[in-house]
Motif scaffolding. Sequence first.
Motif, short mmCIF file in Angstrom:
data_model
loop_
_atom_site.label_atom_id
_atom_site.label_comp_id
_atom_site.label_asym_id
_atom_site.label_seq_id
_atom_site.Cartn_x
_atom_site.Cartn_y
_atom_site.Cartn_z
N ALA A 31 0.81 -1.22 0.00
CA ALA A 31 0.00 0.00 0.00
C ALA A 31 0.85 1.26 0.00
CB ALA A 31 -0.93 -0.01 1.21
N GLU A 32 2.09 1.15 0.43
CA GLU A 32 2.97 2.31 0.49
C GLU A 32 3.59 2.66 -0.87
OE1 GLU A 32 3.82 4.07 3.72
OE2 GLU A 32 1.84 3.13 3.78
N ARG A 33 3.38 1.83 -1.87
CA ARG A 33 4.07 2.05 -3.15
C ARG A 33 3.66 3.36 -3.82
NH1 ARG A 33 0.17 -1.76 -4.01
NH2 ARG A 33 -1.34 -1.39 -5.71
N GLU A 34 2.46 3.87 -3.51
CA GLU A 34 2.03 5.13 -4.12
C GLU A 34 2.85 6.31 -3.65
OE1 GLU A 34 0.01 5.15 -6.58
OE2 GLU A 34 -0.36 3.00 -6.37
N ARG A 35 3.63 6.12 -2.60
CA ARG A 35 4.51 7.18 -2.11
C ARG A 35 5.83 7.23 -2.88
NH1 ARG A 35 5.24 6.05 4.05
NH2 ARG A 35 6.33 8.06 3.95
N VAL A 36 6.05 6.24 -3.74
CA VAL A 36 7.30 6.12 -4.48
C VAL A 36 7.03 6.31 -5.97
CG1 VAL A 36 9.27 4.64 -5.01
CG2 VAL A 36 8.16 4.49 -2.76
N GLU A 37 7.88 7.10 -6.62
CA GLU A 37 7.77 7.29 -8.06
C GLU A 37 9.11 6.93 -8.69
OE1 GLU A 37 6.07 10.55 -11.29
OE2 GLU A 37 6.02 10.97 -9.13
N THR A 38 9.07 6.18 -9.79
CA THR A 38 10.29 5.78 -10.48
C THR A 38 10.49 6.66 -11.71
OG1 THR A 38 9.05 4.05 -11.64
CG2 THR A 38 10.23 3.41 -9.65
N THR B 103 6.82 4.02 -14.94
CA THR B 103 8.09 4.75 -14.84
C THR B 103 8.05 5.96 -15.76
OG1 THR B 103 9.38 2.77 -14.31
CG2 THR B 103 10.58 4.62 -15.24
N ARG B 104 8.29 7.13 -15.20
CA ARG B 104 8.32 8.34 -16.01
C ARG B 104 9.64 8.41 -16.76
NH1 ARG B 104 5.45 13.40 -13.05
NH2 ARG B 104 5.61 14.10 -15.21
N MET B 105 9.55 8.54 -18.07
CA MET B 105 10.73 8.54 -18.94
C MET B 105 10.93 9.96 -19.47
SD MET B 105 9.99 4.90 -20.85
CE MET B 105 9.67 3.41 -19.89
N LEU B 106 11.89 10.67 -18.89
CA LEU B 106 12.07 12.10 -19.15
C LEU B 106 13.49 12.37 -19.64
CD1 LEU B 106 10.44 13.21 -15.78
CD2 LEU B 106 9.32 13.25 -18.02
N ARG B 107 13.63 13.34 -20.52
CA ARG B 107 14.95 13.72 -21.00
C ARG B 107 15.51 14.84 -20.13
NH1 ARG B 107 11.95 13.63 -25.55
NH2 ARG B 107 12.13 15.87 -25.90
N ALA B 108 16.82 14.77 -19.86
CA ALA B 108 17.48 15.78 -19.04
C ALA B 108 18.88 16.04 -19.58
CB ALA B 108 17.55 15.32 -17.58
N ASP B 109 19.42 17.19 -19.25
CA ASP B 109 20.75 17.57 -19.69
C ASP B 109 21.78 16.70 -18.96
OD1 ASP B 109 23.11 18.78 -20.46
OD2 ASP B 109 22.78 20.62 -19.32
N PRO B 110 22.56 15.89 -19.66
CA PRO B 110 23.51 15.00 -18.98
C PRO B 110 24.55 15.75 -18.16
CG PRO B 110 23.90 15.02 -21.35
CD PRO B 110 22.61 15.72 -21.13
#
Length: 225
Positions: free
Chosen positions: A135-142, A163-170
């Motif tokens: 039930a605690e998994r909703e507190r975690v985001e990947t 899993t949120r797949m986002l682009r970022a500046d390396p």
Amino acid sequence: MSTQTPRSPQAGSDTAPLRAAGSPMRPDGAAASARRGSRWTFWLIALICAAPIAISYFAYYVIKPKGGSTSYGTLIEPQRPIPDALTVTGDDGQTIPLSSLRGHWLMISVDGGACGEPCATKLYFMRQVRATQGAERERVETLWLRTDDAPVAQVLKTAYPDTRMLRADPAALVQWLPAAQAMKDTDHIYLVDPNGNLMMRFPAHPDPSKIKGDVTKLLKWSRIG
């Protein structure tokens, strides 16, 4: 010679007999003593209730017994807040500050969009660790922070829909995410607390059951996020 009969003491006179030893205390003194006793009892109960929480935090964050830290992951000291200038972009083209995702525990993996076997393994571990929190998994985001514009394979999107797949500046990620000696940020899984502080780094080729242990303890001990 005449005799005089002794007079009985007058009410309120200086000769009124003293109160017998051992007579009860004044009512106002008894009430004050009772109030003091109640306050001490209250604080004693509060201390007993708070002690386990305080001890658990102290043991997790402060005590480092022989053989290393009590955590599997490496604690980042001092904590590093998400840089205000660090932005991420979704496949929809929308760019947002990474700090806007505060409020959850964030498990972060960094890799290029091609995502070879080590990358896929990290995504799998993060998904499984989150799933095992019940039930605690909703507190975690990947999060998968991608370091290039390479398209993500459909099989990965299907396997990891949460899993949120986002682009970022390396370059910005390298500045924020510290790697172990002779390692790169792409070798690790990182954990950010709900206040937006980078707080833990897991080793390369990690043991997912030990990651789960750390995350479970943090979710248990902390009510934030």
